[in-house]
Write an enzyme that holds these catalytic residues in place. Structure first.
Site, short mmCIF file in Angstrom:
data_model
loop_
_atom_site.label_atom_id
_atom_site.label_comp_id
_atom_site.label_asym_id
_atom_site.label_seq_id
_atom_site.Cartn_x
_atom_site.Cartn_y
_atom_site.Cartn_z
N ASP A 77 0.71 -1.04 -0.05
CA ASP A 77 0.62 -0.58 -0.37
C ASP A 77 1.10 1.43 0.03
O ASP A 77 1.94 1.50 0.62
CB ASP A 77 -1.07 0.10 0.84
CG ASP A 77 -0.26 -0.06 2.56
OD1 ASP A 77 0.47 -0.85 2.03
OD2 ASP A 77 -0.44 0.26 3.25
N GLU A 135 -0.18 -1.59 4.88
CA GLU A 135 0.31 -1.96 6.32
C GLU A 135 0.76 -0.34 7.16
O GLU A 135 0.48 -0.52 8.30
CB GLU A 135 1.54 -2.53 6.32
CG GLU A 135 2.71 -2.32 7.14
CD GLU A 135 2.78 -0.96 7.41
OE1 GLU A 135 3.74 -0.69 9.13
OE2 GLU A 135 3.85 -0.31 6.76
#
Length: 383
Positions: A77, A135
């Site tokens: 991400d 994350e």
């Protein structure tokens, strides 16, 4: 997808730059996930998608016989930051960029996957790849992937984080606590608004909030063991509407970073005590929302020694460092609570590439990708 080592590394850089151009935020990594799955399937991995959201899990057995199942993890991400770089691979998505190296993590693990597939006859056991979403935003993607079975049958797990504050192509880790628990809080201080020239008729939320910002630092400087690392940072403070009106309330957000369960509990309790006393001194009220985030990243001794040994063998003693803990947080911590493993840093900075993580000019020295691919391959195959 057979190719030379040079061709694999060229593809890794190409993949990293593609991902950097097209970043996706936490919990929205749909195209990134599809990109990863497509390449893994072409390499011959057994691929499962939709794991813990947009996560991808891939398995491959070596041709050299049975052995441990080693898991390797990369996060996918990006962050809600506007990319200000002038590089040709700068983000094309307004307000979104890979400002923490996750594009490099994903590309390096794909590179290791290609090499593992090309050389599968030469290694034993099995390898599982975890391409993890989310994350950057608690509760994170690690727990959801674990709940979807990502760690079932795994004997050890390893993860690499590219780090721009370390020299490129160096390796850094340590046994025990490596990264901090990362908690966050939002608070609202409620006073009484009034005229800027008549402060005695008001309860000034700006003044009270300012006192709290100063007072809360006493937790670190005077209420905790100075040997233990602790951080309290206020990242956001908002109050008031114009120059001659005393604000009736202020809002702020902050983070607390600690390394032990005891420090974590103490910091939370003491923060509210300081807030309560500060507000009480001026006759204000408060609302506090305190959220426990990721736990500390605690490396296991034997896997960490394995990382250090393989790194010294591959890169030389001068490029391997037993480092001090960092106060950043990581949900890799949840994997290490379940199975033995090690989290480590690969240096990705140089004299030109040195912007810190989560900065709009963040970038990496792409030579670090080769270091990462080599180390991931060694961790998977050298038993």
């Amino acid at each position: 997808m057979n190719g030379t080592r040079k061709e694999t590394l060229e593809r890794v850089i190409e993949w990293r730059r593609h991902l950097h151009r097209y970043p996706e935020l936490s919990y929205a990594e749909k195209e990134t996930s599809a990109f990863v799955a497509r390449h893994l399937e072409a390499m011959g991995w057994r691929v499962r998608t939709g794991v813990g959201g947009h996560g991808v899990v891939a398995d491959l057995d070596g041709g050299g016989g049975s052995g441990k199942r080693i898991a390797l993890r990369a996060d996918m991400d990006a962050l809600p930051i506007q990319d200000q770089k002038r590089a040709e691979y700068a983000s094309t998505v307004p307000g979104v960029m890979h400002a923490c190296g996750h594009d490099g993590h994903t590309a390096a693990l794909l590179g290791a996957a290609e090499r593992l597939a090309d050389e599968r006859a030469a290694w034993s056991g099995s390898v599982r790849l975890l391409f993890q979403p989310a994350e950057e935003m608690p509760p994170g993607g690690a727990q959801a992937m674990i709940e979807d079975g990502a760690l079932e049958g795994v004997d050890e797990i390893y993860g690499i984080h590219l780090w721009s504050q370390f020299p490129a192509c160096t390796v850094h880790t340590a046994p025990g606590p490596l990264m901090a628990a990362s908690d966050e809080f939002t608070l609202r201080i409620v006073g009484k608004g009034g005229h800027g020239g008549l402060p005695h008729q008001a309860i000034d939320a700006v003044a009270i909030g300012s006192h709290f910002v100063v007072n809360v630092q006493s937790i670190v400087s005077r209420n905790t063991d100075p040997i233990l690392p602790n951080v309290i940072s206020i990242g956001s403070f908002h109050a008031g509407t114009t120059f001659n009106v005393i604000a009736s309330e202020c809002r702020m957000e902050g983070t607390v970073r600690t390394m032990t369960p005891e420090s974590r509990t103490h910091a939370r309790a003491r923060l509210e005590q300081v807030l309560q006393a500060t507000c009480g001194m001026f006759g204000a009220e408060y609302e506090l929302d305190y959220q426990f985030g990721y736990p500390p990243v605690v490396n296991h001794a034997e896997p960490t020694e394995r990382v250090l040994s393989l790194s010294r063998e591959r890169f030389g003693d001068a490029n391997v460092n037993v480092c001090q803990p960092l106060m950043a947080g990581e949900d890799f911590a949840y994997y290490l609570e379940r199975v033995p493993g090690c989290f480590l840093f690969v240096g990705a900075g140089n004299d030109e590439v040195k912007a810190p993580h989560h900065h709009p000019l963040f970038d990496i020295d792409e030579r670090a990708l080769e270091t990462s691919v080599d180390l991931l391959f060694d961790l998977a195959t050298k038993r």
